[in-house]
Design an enzyme around this catalytic site. Structure first.
Site, mmCIF file in Angstrom:
data_model
loop_
_atom_site.group_PDB
_atom_site.id
_atom_site.type_symbol
_atom_site.label_atom_id
_atom_site.label_comp_id
_atom_site.label_asym_id
_atom_site.label_seq_id
_atom_site.Cartn_x
_atom_site.Cartn_y
_atom_site.Cartn_z
ATOM 1 N N ASP A 193 34.896 25.579 26.695
ATOM 2 C CA ASP A 193 34.448 26.957 27.238
ATOM 3 C C ASP A 193 34.331 28.164 26.338
ATOM 4 O O ASP A 193 35.136 28.818 25.947
ATOM 5 C CB ASP A 193 35.928 27.232 28.105
ATOM 6 C CG ASP A 193 36.106 28.650 28.977
ATOM 7 O OD1 ASP A 193 35.037 29.227 29.180
ATOM 8 O OD2 ASP A 193 37.135 29.252 29.242
ATOM 9 N N HIS B 178 28.667 31.560 28.195
ATOM 10 C CA HIS B 178 29.083 33.056 27.547
ATOM 11 C C HIS B 178 29.246 32.226 25.957
ATOM 12 O O HIS B 178 29.970 31.399 25.659
ATOM 13 C CB HIS B 178 30.268 33.313 28.098
ATOM 14 C CG HIS B 178 31.407 32.628 28.389
ATOM 15 N ND1 HIS B 178 32.579 32.418 27.576
ATOM 16 C CD2 HIS B 178 31.804 31.626 29.354
ATOM 17 C CE1 HIS B 178 33.421 31.592 27.981
ATOM 18 N NE2 HIS B 178 33.176 31.233 29.113
ATOM 19 N N GLU C 175 32.406 37.294 28.607
ATOM 20 C CA GLU C 175 32.750 36.786 29.940
ATOM 21 C C GLU C 175 34.352 36.607 30.008
ATOM 22 O O GLU C 175 34.944 36.832 31.236
ATOM 23 C CB GLU C 175 32.109 35.332 30.053
ATOM 24 C CG GLU C 175 32.247 34.876 31.799
ATOM 25 C CD GLU C 175 33.564 33.846 31.849
ATOM 26 O OE1 GLU C 175 33.943 33.652 33.039
ATOM 27 O OE2 GLU C 175 34.411 33.691 30.763
ATOM 28 N N GLU C 176 35.092 36.360 28.932
ATOM 29 C CA GLU C 176 36.327 35.999 29.273
ATOM 30 C C GLU C 176 37.376 37.086 29.505
ATOM 31 O O GLU C 176 38.273 36.970 30.199
ATOM 32 C CB GLU C 176 37.136 35.501 27.772
ATOM 33 C CG GLU C 176 36.472 34.061 27.566
ATOM 34 C CD GLU C 176 36.910 32.888 28.523
ATOM 35 O OE1 GLU C 176 37.607 33.084 29.595
ATOM 36 O OE2 GLU C 176 36.624 31.814 28.247
ATOM 37 N N ASP D 32 29.297 26.865 32.794
ATOM 38 C CA ASP D 32 30.710 27.355 32.457
ATOM 39 C C ASP D 32 31.800 26.465 32.822
ATOM 40 O O ASP D 32 32.731 27.117 33.342
ATOM 41 C CB ASP D 32 30.822 28.725 32.857
ATOM 42 C CG ASP D 32 32.272 29.463 32.152
ATOM 43 O OD1 ASP D 32 32.605 28.947 31.222
ATOM 44 O OD2 ASP D 32 32.583 30.360 32.479
ATOM 45 N N HIS E 230 41.481 27.240 28.299
ATOM 46 C CA HIS E 230 41.917 28.360 27.663
ATOM 47 C C HIS E 230 43.225 27.919 26.876
ATOM 48 O O HIS E 230 44.310 28.652 26.786
ATOM 49 C CB HIS E 230 42.468 29.142 28.581
ATOM 50 C CG HIS E 230 41.523 29.937 29.322
ATOM 51 N ND1 HIS E 230 41.739 30.741 30.612
ATOM 52 C CD2 HIS E 230 40.235 29.926 29.392
ATOM 53 C CE1 HIS E 230 40.402 31.511 31.137
ATOM 54 N NE2 HIS E 230 39.620 30.752 30.247
#
Length: 458
Positions: free
Chosen positions: A289, A277, A323-324, A351, A425
């Site tokens: 990420d 992503h 995606e997130e 991912d 994240h």
């Protein structure tokens, strides 16, 4: 009898020649990745010249424009965009939080959870109820929870060797905790960051609401431990928590999946997809990420094209958007695959960071087919330490393809997992935390698997 022996010998000879050819091709793939790899330089540009790419943002659009231009520069057979409407959530000014113990105030690091609502402008101050599970909310009930801040403090289980399993068992408190707490009258929710590492970097991530929305934030693991210890020691007056966040949900925005394709020479309408992503959270550069994932996916096509491989089936690299906090890109890709009657043989998602390759997990393979994959492909991947071939794998972006194309095999790329959730994240997810050689090895592993699928199927 002689005819049977000759036939058996012929089959064995053919298999041996095929294995030798496969081995040579995989060696070429690795040589190209390790000597002339471009994924690391491309990732540097994405991280340092564009940066964070939360869906709906100006930076997300910059990433789309640059990605398409990059794909065009490689001269692939087809490069195109897929339109998709995505949510546009913004964090606003930096969050503030503190533990209040009488006259004593201790600042602690928090970040708003993705899709959370804001606090009132003056913030929220309330007593805290610590829980370890969503089930505990029901046991406590509205009489205990109403008017308070619920503090979800279930840590990672360190016994899992694969850290993604620890993430899975702890994740419900972030995904669903705030919505459940709201049902019992909570005024806010604070969630322990989903990581085993103890530090002062809070981890964001999406939360999902029901009808009632309350402000929700992640607290760093150090902050969580401090708050928990103070709650245990203090009886009266009760420890309180204050937090203020300024996030906002704006109208949806038009964005795009970015796709590059090598056309199949025999089956152009049969597809093998590899992707990650393009969007990221807004705290850092989205390096692991999932900048590593998209750059590795693109590198797969570049490697195959550079070594002169002409695939039987069409091979796509897909940069999924959103995606997130919504998976709209994955859903749109699957929707159009069904609408266009595309036959998707397999899809690989990368991912889980750009760390050392370990292997692949497969969903949709029968036990016999998986046994065959292990028997025939493990010896080819073993010299490169990418030979862990197990049942169960996939990813958020490719999961919708199971409904659109029920026969598809979903595959999850499995890098070493020990460091991923230290960065996941957080503000630490930057280019400097990616290792060039590990990234290149991952690109080569995926290119090798796609070559084998394209040549032999399942």
């Amino acid at each position: 009898m002689k005819l049977k022996l000759l036939l058996s010998f012929s089959i064995l000879l053919t298999a041996s020649i095929s294995q030798a050819q496969d081995s040579l091709t995989i060696r070429k793939i690795y040589d190209e990745a390790l000597v002339n790899g471009q994924a690391y330089d491309n990732l540097h540009y994405l991280c340092k010249n564009i940066g964070q790419r939360i869906s709906g943002s100006a930076n997300a659009q910059k990433a789309v424009d640059w990605s398409k231009k990059l794909m065009d520069s490689y001269g692939f057979d087809h490069v195109f965009l897929q339109e998709v409407m995505v949510p546009h959530w913004v964090r606003g000014d930096k969050e503030v939080a503190k533990i209040i113990d009488g006259d004593k105030e201790i600042a602690v690091p928090i970040v708003a959870l993705g899709m959370s609502v804001a606090t009132p402008k003056e913030g929220i101050t309330a007593e805290v109820i610590e829980v370890q599970s969503l089930a505990e909310l029901k046991t406590l009930g509205e009489s205990v929870i109403k008017g308070k801040i619920v503090f979800f403090n279930r840590p990672f289980d360190p016994r899992f060797i694969e850290t993604g399993r620890a993430y899975g068992t702890a994740g419900d408190q972030r995904f669903a905790g705030p919505a459940e707490a709201a049902k019992y009258g909570a005024v806010g929710a604070i969630v322990r960051s989903l990581t085993e590492i103890i530090d002062d970097y809070p981890h964001t991530g999406t939360t999902r609401y029901g009808d009632i929305k309350i402000p929700a934030a992640a607290i760093s693991t150090k902050g969580a431990n401090l708050l928990s210890s103070m709650l245990k020691l203090k009886k009266l007056p009760a420890v309180k928590f204050y937090f203020k966040q300024n996030c906002e949900q704006l109208p949806d925005v038009l964005s795009y999946n970015v796709i590059a394709e090598l056309k199949g020479t025999e089956n152009p309408n049969k597809f093998i997809t590899v992707g990650g992503h393009l969007d990221s959270w807004d705290l850092a550069e989205g390096a692991n990420d999932d900048g590593t994932g998209v750059m590795q996916s693109l590198e797969v096509l570049r490697i195959l094209k550079t070594i002169g491989y002409h695939p039987k089936n069409s091979i796509r690299a897909v940069f999924f958007m959103n995606e997130e906090n919504g998976d709209k890109g994955g859903e749109k890709y699957a929707e159009l695959a069904a609408k266009n009657k595309e036959e998707h043989i397999a899809a690989i998602e990368t991912d889980e960071g750009g760390f050392t390759p370990r292997g692949f997990g497969f969903t949709g393979l029968s036990a016999a087919a998986l046994k065959n994959v292990k028997q025939n492909w493990k010896p080819l991947l073993e010299p490169y330490d990418a030979d862990k071939l197990i049942a169960g794998g996939g990813g958020t972006d490719i999961e919708p393809l199971r409904t659109a194309v029920p026969s598809i095999i979903l595959i999850g790329y499995l890098p070493d997992s020990q460091r991923y959730f230290d960065l996941h994240h957080t503000a630490k997810d930057v280019f400097e935390n990616v290792n060039k050689r590990e990234l290149e090895l991952g690109s080569a592993a995926m290119a090798s698997l796609i070559y084998l699928i394209d040549q032999h199927g399942f």
